[in-house]
Design a protein around this motif. Sequence first.
Motif, PDB file in Angstrom:
ATOM      1  N   UNK A 125       0.835  -1.204   0.000  1.00  0.00           N
ATOM      2  CA  UNK A 125       0.000   0.000   0.000  1.00  0.00           C
ATOM      3  C   UNK A 125       0.864   1.245   0.000  1.00  0.00           C
ATOM      4  N   UNK A 126       0.362   2.288  -0.654  1.00  0.00           N
ATOM      5  CA  UNK A 126       1.014   3.591  -0.577  1.00  0.00           C
ATOM      6  C   UNK A 126       0.655   4.250   0.747  1.00  0.00           C
ATOM      7  N   UNK A 127       1.390   5.307   1.091  1.00  0.00           N
ATOM      8  CA  UNK A 127       1.187   5.962   2.384  1.00  0.00           C
ATOM      9  C   UNK A 127      -0.224   6.506   2.518  1.00  0.00           C
ATOM     10  N   UNK A 128      -0.710   7.172   1.482  1.00  0.00           N
ATOM     11  CA  UNK A 128      -2.043   7.773   1.567  1.00  0.00           C
ATOM     12  C   UNK A 128      -3.115   6.710   1.767  1.00  0.00           C
ATOM     13  N   UNK A 129      -2.982   5.596   1.061  1.00  0.00           N
ATOM     14  CA  UNK A 129      -3.946   4.512   1.229  1.00  0.00           C
ATOM     15  C   UNK A 129      -3.816   3.867   2.599  1.00  0.00           C
ATOM     16  N   UNK A 130      -2.603   3.780   3.109  1.00  0.00           N
ATOM     17  CA  UNK A 130      -2.395   3.212   4.445  1.00  0.00           C
ATOM     18  C   UNK A 130      -3.102   4.030   5.508  1.00  0.00           C
ATOM     19  N   UNK A 131      -3.051   5.353   5.385  1.00  0.00           N
ATOM     20  CA  UNK A 131      -3.669   6.218   6.384  1.00  0.00           C
ATOM     21  C   UNK A 131      -5.185   6.189   6.328  1.00  0.00           C
ATOM     22  N   UNK A 132      -5.756   5.805   5.190  1.00  0.00           N
ATOM     23  CA  UNK A 132      -7.212   5.831   5.027  1.00  0.00           C
ATOM     24  C   UNK A 132      -7.833   4.445   4.937  1.00  0.00           C
ATOM     25  N   UNK A 133      -7.058   3.392   5.169  1.00  0.00           N
ATOM     26  CA  UNK A 133      -7.579   2.023   5.001  1.00  0.00           C
ATOM     27  C   UNK A 133      -7.369   1.198   6.259  1.00  0.00           C
ATOM     28  N   UNK A 134      -7.631   1.773   7.404  1.00  0.00           N
ATOM     29  CA  UNK A 134      -7.416   1.042   8.651  1.00  0.00           C
ATOM     30  C   UNK A 134      -8.325  -0.176   8.762  1.00  0.00           C
ATOM     31  N   UNK A 135      -9.575  -0.029   8.337  1.00  0.00           N
ATOM     32  CA  UNK A 135     -10.500  -1.155   8.443  1.00  0.00           C
ATOM     33  C   UNK A 135     -10.046  -2.327   7.571  1.00  0.00           C
ATOM     34  N   UNK A 136      -9.586  -2.019   6.372  1.00  0.00           N
ATOM     35  CA  UNK A 136      -9.106  -3.090   5.490  1.00  0.00           C
ATOM     36  C   UNK A 136      -7.868  -3.778   6.090  1.00  0.00           C
ATOM     37  N   UNK A 137      -6.958  -2.972   6.628  1.00  0.00           N
ATOM     38  CA  UNK A 137      -5.749  -3.549   7.236  1.00  0.00           C
ATOM     39  C   UNK A 137      -6.127  -4.419   8.439  1.00  0.00           C
ATOM     40  N   UNK A 138      -7.055  -3.931   9.260  1.00  0.00           N
ATOM     41  CA  UNK A 138      -7.489  -4.716  10.424  1.00  0.00           C
ATOM     42  C   UNK A 138      -8.092  -6.051  10.011  1.00  0.00           C
ATOM     43  N   UNK A 139      -8.930  -6.018   8.979  1.00  0.00           N
ATOM     44  CA  UNK A 139      -9.571  -7.263   8.532  1.00  0.00           C
ATOM     45  C   UNK A 139      -8.546  -8.249   7.971  1.00  0.00           C
ATOM     46  N   UNK A 140      -7.583  -7.744   7.204  1.00  0.00           N
ATOM     47  CA  UNK A 140      -6.555  -8.636   6.661  1.00  0.00           C
ATOM     48  C   UNK A 140      -5.701  -9.242   7.783  1.00  0.00           C
ATOM     49  N   UNK A 141      -5.318  -8.412   8.744  1.00  0.00           N
ATOM     50  CA  UNK A 141      -4.529  -8.921   9.866  1.00  0.00           C
ATOM     51  C   UNK A 141      -5.304  -9.972  10.656  1.00  0.00           C
ATOM     52  N   UNK A 142      -6.555  -9.685  10.915  1.00  0.00           N
ATOM     53  CA  UNK A 142      -7.360 -10.639  11.700  1.00  0.00           C
ATOM     54  C   UNK A 142      -7.504 -11.967  10.966  1.00  0.00           C
TER      55      UNK A 142
END
Length: 292
Positions: A125-142
Amino acid sequence: MVALIVIAVVALFVIFMLARTIRIVPQANAGIVERLGRFHRTLSPGLAIVVPFIDRLRPLIDLREQVVSFKPQPVITEDNLVVSIDSVIYFQVTDPRSATYEIANYIQAIEQLTVTTLRNVIGGMALEKTLTSRDDINNQLRGVLDEATGKWGIRVNRVELKAIDPPMSIQETMEKQMRADREKRAAILTAEGVKQSQILTAEGQKQAAILKAEGERQATILEAEGQAQAIDTVFTAIHAGKPDTLLLAYQYLQMLPQIADGQANKVWIIPSELTQALGRLGELTKGDGTAT
């Protein structure tokens, strides 16, 4: 005396054996019993009896949902920027036997697995997408953690990112960009306000001009109607009085001072009928003088 000592020793031994035999497991906890070094059974909450010196009760395992906060980890984004990510894991032990024998330290294992998964996810992910995609990151991690920890007897319920901190230089740049955007929006709003103000002012002036023109038009119409009525009244009165040439001559003589008043009045035009009327008026005047 010796008998008392023997009785005391026996009593202490009995108490010690009872303590090693009777075990109480608190609610929301589980105990693993090993017999001669091998897994024997899992103790549920309540009163349990084990065989002293043969059975060994391992430390109790907490079955409640637990929260573990990991220290910030540096992660490289797709556009080669290092961000610091602080994460929190909510998990629960579902199988005490697997949590005891399948993994040596499940807390440390979850932490290392979280760091590895974070680097894999954020690295795409790019930085801008990382800052605005917390829910997606949380779901992938879980998803990844729950799948990996299932064989350890652990269920990962939630994964939360507490903070995503870009480098200071990037933060300063973002703050400048946000400040510029706010100033831009403020300038746009100010311009829109001035535009609306000018439009409203023009509309007001237009309406005022229209109302003024309407007023002048009505005033002119009323004035013209008043003059027409006055002329009609005068005309009617004149016809009703049936004036002759002598009366007209007399009226003209009364108007002569007003006609003569003014520097631009150089030439007067006298109608022929009025000349005849003046002549007759003069004859009458002479006749009156002779008579008197």
